[in-house]
Structures are given as C-alpha cells and as structure tokens.
Enzyme design. Structure first.
Site, PDB file in Angstrom:
ATOM      1  N   HIS A 143      12.680  -2.754  -1.268  1.00  0.00           N
ATOM      2  CA  HIS A 143      11.890  -2.250  -2.398  1.00  0.00           C
ATOM      3  C   HIS A 143      12.713  -1.192  -3.145  1.00  0.00           C
ATOM      4  CE1 HIS A 143       8.784  -0.166  -4.675  1.00  0.00           C
ATOM      5  NE2 HIS A 143       8.059  -1.264  -4.546  1.00  0.00           N
ATOM      6  N   GLY A 163       1.253  -2.780  -6.257  1.00  0.00           N
ATOM      7  CA  GLY A 163       1.142  -1.453  -5.667  1.00  0.00           C
ATOM      8  C   GLY A 163      -0.221  -0.849  -5.953  1.00  0.00           C
ATOM      9  N   GLY A 164      -0.314  -0.049  -6.989  1.00  0.00           N
ATOM     10  CA  GLY A 164      -1.528   0.701  -7.325  1.00  0.00           C
ATOM     11  C   GLY A 164      -2.823  -0.101  -7.249  1.00  0.00           C
ATOM     12  N   TRP A 210       0.813  -1.230   0.000  1.00  0.00           N
ATOM     13  CA  TRP A 210       0.000   0.000   0.000  1.00  0.00           C
ATOM     14  C   TRP A 210       0.841   1.273   0.000  1.00  0.00           C
ATOM     15  CZ3 TRP A 210      -4.462  -1.300   4.040  1.00  0.00           C
ATOM     16  CH2 TRP A 210      -5.191  -2.380   3.539  1.00  0.00           C
ATOM     17  N   GLU A 252      12.010   1.614  -4.237  1.00  0.00           N
ATOM     18  CA  GLU A 252      11.836   2.974  -3.722  1.00  0.00           C
ATOM     19  C   GLU A 252      12.689   3.210  -2.481  1.00  0.00           C
ATOM     20  OE1 GLU A 252       7.560   2.786  -3.591  1.00  0.00           O
ATOM     21  OE2 GLU A 252       7.554   2.684  -5.779  1.00  0.00           O
ATOM     22  N   GLY A 311       4.574   1.259 -11.237  1.00  0.00           N
ATOM     23  CA  GLY A 311       3.742   2.462 -11.240  1.00  0.00           C
ATOM     24  C   GLY A 311       3.670   3.183 -12.568  1.00  0.00           C
TER      25      GLY A 311
HETATM   26  P1  PGA Z   1       2.688  -1.019  -9.024  1.00  0.00           P
HETATM   27  O1  PGA Z   1       3.774  -1.156  -7.824  1.00  0.00           O
HETATM   28  O2  PGA Z   1       1.831  -2.266  -8.956  1.00  0.00           O
HETATM   29  O3  PGA Z   1       1.926   0.219  -8.684  1.00  0.00           O
HETATM   30  O4  PGA Z   1       3.454  -0.940 -10.292  1.00  0.00           O
HETATM   31  C1  PGA Z   1       4.415  -2.368  -7.556  1.00  0.00           C
HETATM   32  C2  PGA Z   1       5.353  -2.230  -6.386  1.00  0.00           C
HETATM   33  O5  PGA Z   1       5.986  -1.167  -6.235  1.00  0.00           O
HETATM   34  O6  PGA Z   1       5.506  -3.164  -5.579  1.00  0.00           O
END
Ligand code: PGA
Length: 249
Positions: free
Chosen positions: A90, A230-231, A10, A92, A168
């Site tokens: 991750h 993610g999304g 999330w 990020e 993303g």
């Molecule tokens: P996403 O993100 O499904 O929004 O592409 C995946 C993630 O970062 O784990």
C-alpha cells in the site's frame, strides 16, 4: 469472466469490539467477493464474526519469513489461520515504512507459498501524474512486484491501482483514465511478463476516494474488477452500496 472483488482497508481503525460489530453488518452478495482487512489485533474477531457469511478476511501487511526473531512482525503462517488475502505494498507502507517493489515481491511470493492471495497496490504520485510518468512508473511497480512468479500465481494476484493523490482526499481519478492506465501499465505489462491469458485473468481494483456516488462509474469500466476502499469501508451505510454496485456491474 473475472469476479468482482470489493475490499475494505480499515487501516489503523477499530478496536476488537468495534471491528466485530462492523464486520457483522457487512453482507456478501452474489457475483462479488467481499474482503474485510482489519488491523492485526482485530483479525481473529472479524474472522469469527464473518464465519459462514461468505465474507472473506485480509491482512494489511505481512513479513516474508515464517517465524523467528523479527520483533513486531506478523508471518504468513499466523495470518493463514484467519485470512484468505493480504494487502501488500500500500502507498502508505511505501511512504512511511520503507516498503519497496523488492520487499513487496518477496512478501507476495511467500504469501502464495502459504495459500494467501496478495492484493498488490500500485499507483503514482501527483507529480508523476502531472509529468506524464504514470504508465512507466506503475508498469515498473508491476514488473517488480510480480517478478519470479509462475504464470499460475500471477493469474491469481489482485492488483489495486490507487493513484496516491486520490487516496483519502475526496478527489477520485477519472474512471475512463483509470481504465486506460490499467490497460497500458498493468495488463500490457503482465501480458509481456507472462501472456495475454494471465493478463486477462488478473483482477484489478481501483482505489482512491471510492464512495457510493462515484462507484457506479468505476464499476462500469471494462478493466476495473472492484475497488479497494479506505474511508467508506468504515461505515456499513457507505460500504454496502459499493458491494451492491459491484454485484450489479
Ligand atoms: P480511501 O483509501 O478510500 O480512503 O481513499 C483507499 C486506500 O487507501 O486503499
């Protein structure tokens, strides 16, 4: 036989009340493990919301010490009151918060010490992909992250292969190419570090713009055992079809 694992990351979304509402709308299905990874503030309420549902809870990060003067950090001892899983490394976190293969490895070893299963993320940038460096780069990430694990620990790890350029962006990778990369840069490396039985036991998720309209193609690949989402994990009407697809595969 590897059990599919569909996990929702999330990220930095949802207040406590919003998180509990979303968690209550997610159902477990036969043949697939479902893991929700809310932000730290909502972990306790999500854990309550899914109690008795069979849905599991994960954190998005963790520190490697159990307690002490580490302002702003969360320890495995705190997480294990609510969580079964923890996402580590991750992209990020690697990009914005200085996470490295070494810190991911320290965190993963500590997670096991406290009964948490790490979901270890790996994946290459667009530049690396275009330069043909994917297999070597991802292989190095796996090698670093799984260092010093016992074979038993390594076999329990979940790996999320997430090409950075697919996260993303709405541009998912090609399922067949992902299957090939997982074999060469993840399972072969694990087989080298441990043995083939460990390589076959590890569950590997694909992550990067997984949506209801592309999930079936990913779940149909022999090396893919679920997804890190993610999304689409923020909306039950998008996430539940992913769980269903994993259950059917
Ligand atoms: P996403 O993100 O499904 O929004 O592409 C995946 C993630 O970062 O784990």
């Amino acid at each position: 036989m590897r059990i599919q694992i569909m996990a929702g990351n999330w990220k930095m979304h949802k207040t406590v009340a919003e998180a509990a509402k979303l968690a209550r709308s997610i159902k477990k299905m036969e043949g697939v493990e479902v893991v929700l990874c809310p932000p730290f503030t909502a972990i306790s309420s999500v854990s309550n919301a899914v109690a008795d549902s069979g849905v599991k809870v994960g954190a998005q990060n963790m520190y490697w010490e159990e307690k002490g003067a580490f302002t702003g950090e969360i320890s495995p001892v705190m997480l294990k009151e609510f969580c079964q899983y923890v996402i580590l490394g991750h992209s990020e976190r690697r990009q914005y918060f200085g996470e490295t293969n070494e810190t991911v490895n320290k965190k993963a070893l500590t997670a096991f010490k406290h009964g948490l299963i790490p979901i270890i993320c790996c994946g290459e940038s667009l530049e690396q992909n275009e330069a043909g460096e994917t297999v070597e780069f991802v292989g190095g990430q796996i090698h670093g992250a799984l260092a010093d694990m016992t074979a038993d620990q390594a076999s329990k790890v979940v790996i999320a292969y997430e090409p950075i350029w697919a996260i993303g962006t709405g541009k998912s990778a090609k399922p067949e190419a992902v299957n090939d990369i997982i074999r060469k840069s993840i399972r072969d490396v694990i087989a080298d570090m441990f043995d083939e039985s460990v390589a076959q036991a590890v569950r590997v998720q694909y992550g990067g713009s997984v949506k209801p309209d592309n999930v079936v193609a990913f779940m149909g690949q022999s090396e893919i055992d679920g997804a890190l989402v993610g999304g689409a994990s923020l909306k039950p009407e998008l996430f539940m079809p992913l769980v269903e697809a994993a259950a059917k595969s």
